[in-house]
Design a protein around this motif. Structure first.
Motif, PDB file in Angstrom:
ATOM      1  N   PHE A 122       1.372  -1.168   0.018  1.00 38.87           N
ATOM      2  CA  PHE A 122      -0.235  -0.343   0.071  1.00 38.87           C
ATOM      3  C   PHE A 122       1.277   1.048   0.206  1.00 38.87           C
ATOM      4  O   PHE A 122       1.853   1.628   1.114  1.00 38.87           O
ATOM      5  CB  PHE A 122      -0.771  -0.541   1.456  1.00 38.87           C
ATOM      6  N   PRO A 123       1.281   1.708  -1.061  1.00 42.12           N
ATOM      7  CA  PRO A 123       2.098   3.254  -0.933  1.00 42.12           C
ATOM      8  C   PRO A 123       1.410   4.120  -0.493  1.00 42.12           C
ATOM      9  O   PRO A 123       2.134   5.252  -0.064  1.00 42.12           O
ATOM     10  CB  PRO A 123       1.987   3.678  -2.684  1.00 42.12           C
ATOM     11  N   ASN A 124       0.405   4.208  -0.286  1.00 38.97           N
ATOM     12  CA  ASN A 124      -0.279   5.369   0.604  1.00 38.97           C
ATOM     13  C   ASN A 124      -1.776   5.182   0.651  1.00 38.97           C
ATOM     14  O   ASN A 124      -2.535   3.812   0.258  1.00 38.97           O
ATOM     15  CB  ASN A 124      -0.320   6.568  -0.069  1.00 38.97           C
ATOM     16  N   VAL A 125      -2.736   5.485   1.106  1.00 37.62           N
ATOM     17  CA  VAL A 125      -4.236   5.926   0.982  1.00 37.62           C
ATOM     18  C   VAL A 125      -5.231   5.051   0.083  1.00 37.62           C
ATOM     19  O   VAL A 125      -4.485   5.960  -1.093  1.00 37.62           O
ATOM     20  CB  VAL A 125      -4.708   6.861   2.193  1.00 37.62           C
ATOM     21  N   LYS A 126      -5.809   4.820   0.317  1.00 38.30           N
ATOM     22  CA  LYS A 126      -6.405   3.986  -1.428  1.00 38.30           C
ATOM     23  C   LYS A 126      -5.788   3.254  -3.006  1.00 38.30           C
ATOM     24  O   LYS A 126      -6.076   4.067  -3.257  1.00 38.30           O
ATOM     25  CB  LYS A 126      -7.782   4.826  -1.759  1.00 38.30           C
ATOM     26  N   GLU A 127      -4.267   3.249  -2.401  1.00 34.65           N
ATOM     27  CA  GLU A 127      -3.261   3.030  -3.106  1.00 34.65           C
ATOM     28  C   GLU A 127      -2.894   1.265  -3.087  1.00 34.65           C
ATOM     29  O   GLU A 127      -2.710   1.020  -1.396  1.00 34.65           O
ATOM     30  CB  GLU A 127      -1.858   3.826  -3.399  1.00 34.65           C
ATOM     31  N   GLY A 177      -7.392   4.042   4.985  1.00 34.65           N
ATOM     32  CA  GLY A 177      -6.961   5.316   5.394  1.00 34.65           C
ATOM     33  C   GLY A 177      -8.516   5.321   6.805  1.00 34.65           C
ATOM     34  O   GLY A 177      -8.022   6.133   7.741  1.00 34.65           O
ATOM     35  N   LYS A 233       1.150   3.492   8.621  1.00 31.72           N
ATOM     36  CA  LYS A 233       2.430   3.979   8.388  1.00 31.72           C
ATOM     37  C   LYS A 233       2.579   3.814   7.022  1.00 31.72           C
ATOM     38  O   LYS A 233       3.189   2.186   6.599  1.00 31.72           O
ATOM     39  CB  LYS A 233       3.285   3.976   9.154  1.00 31.72           C
ATOM     40  N   PHE A 234       2.775   5.014   5.953  1.00 30.24           N
ATOM     41  CA  PHE A 234       2.639   3.988   4.793  1.00 30.24           C
ATOM     42  C   PHE A 234       4.185   4.902   4.283  1.00 30.24           C
ATOM     43  O   PHE A 234       4.471   5.659   4.641  1.00 30.24           O
ATOM     44  CB  PHE A 234       1.644   4.927   4.047  1.00 30.24           C
ATOM     45  N   PRO A 235       4.584   4.406   3.400  1.00 31.47           N
ATOM     46  CA  PRO A 235       3.797   3.045   2.044  1.00 31.47           C
ATOM     47  C   PRO A 235       3.895   1.879   3.592  1.00 31.47           C
ATOM     48  O   PRO A 235       4.943   1.365   4.122  1.00 31.47           O
ATOM     49  CB  PRO A 235       5.528   2.541   1.152  1.00 31.47           C
TER      50      PRO A 235
END
Length: 237
Positions: A6-11, A46, A52-54
């Motif tokens: 998950f690189p970031n939220v919703k990714e 999210g 913590k991302f990624p």
């Protein structure tokens, strides 16, 4: 190694990353199965306040032990099928010294704060690795972590042999609590659930179910007026 990340939220992506580097007191596991927990979905969307991302998600994993670096008090051997408590704790703070390392002041949960099991390999603390008993299928062993949650819940409830239990919520944890309660000697276990699919799943496992949306719910859930010795609220409402 190949991972889901998950690189970031919703990714969401599939990536090749470097293999984990072991420190003393750590073990490397080649992941065979990793369950998808509701918290993984919350993290992706999210809704987890400390993620913590990624991030490589996943904390319900089982696999083959590849290597142990440093002390190996459990005498684990390469090739063993193993599971692990999916968090890192310091072992030195006051909660850890008191045997409560699940609330370590430096707690880091696999798949939430640090990379987890949606990968070909994952590293864990050696002291948190457990060998899967002979004859246990690894697909079943993958749910060791949520099963441990259910066992903990039933133990804390002090359910006694012959007592009755109501489980509110027939999701994965609710079903596991019902199974553990029955195994612990409950005379009656009823599951309250609004989903037709989940009620049928519970019935297939031999449980009586009720739908709280039905007009006759109060009569069906408590037909003799005696209530239940223990109620487990597992719906999150």
């Amino acid at each position: 190694m190949r991972t889901i990340i998950f690189p970031n939220v919703k990714e969401f992506d599939i990536m090749d990353v470097d293999m984990p580097t072991l420190l003393d007191g750590e073990a490397l596991i080649k992941v065979e199965y990793c369950g998808i927990c509701g918290s993984d979905i919350h993290i992706l969307n999210g809704h987890h306040p400390t993620a913590k991302f990624p991030l490589i998600p996943g904390h319900e994993f089982v696999g083959e032990l590849i290597e142990v670096k440093g002390l190996n008090p459990q005498n684990l051997q390469p090739g063993d099928s193993v599971v692990a408590q999916p968090f890192f704790s310091c072992g030195c703070c006051e909660p850890c010294a008191d045997g409560k390392d699940n609330v370590c002041t430096s707690l880091a949960i696999k798949g939430v704060h640090i990379n987890g099991g949606f990968a070909q390999y994952v590293k864990v603390l050696t002291r948190k690795v457990y060998k899967v008993p002979e004859g246990v299928d690894n697909q079943l062993a993958a749910i060791t972590e949520p099963l441990a949650v259910a066992v903990h819940d039933v133990r804390r409830s002090n359910l006694a042999v012959g007592e009755s239990a109501l489980v509110i919520g027939g999701g994965p944890i609710g079903i596991l609590i019902a199974l553990v309660a029955r195994q612990a000697g409950a005379s009656k276990v009823v599951i309250s659930e609004i989903s037709d699919f989940r009620r049928q799943f519970a019935q297939d496992l031999g449980f009586e179910t009720v739908n709280p949306l039905d007009e006759d719910f109060k009569q069906r859930v408590n037909p003799d007026g005696k209530g239940y010795n223990v109620v487990y609220e597992v719906s999150g409402t």
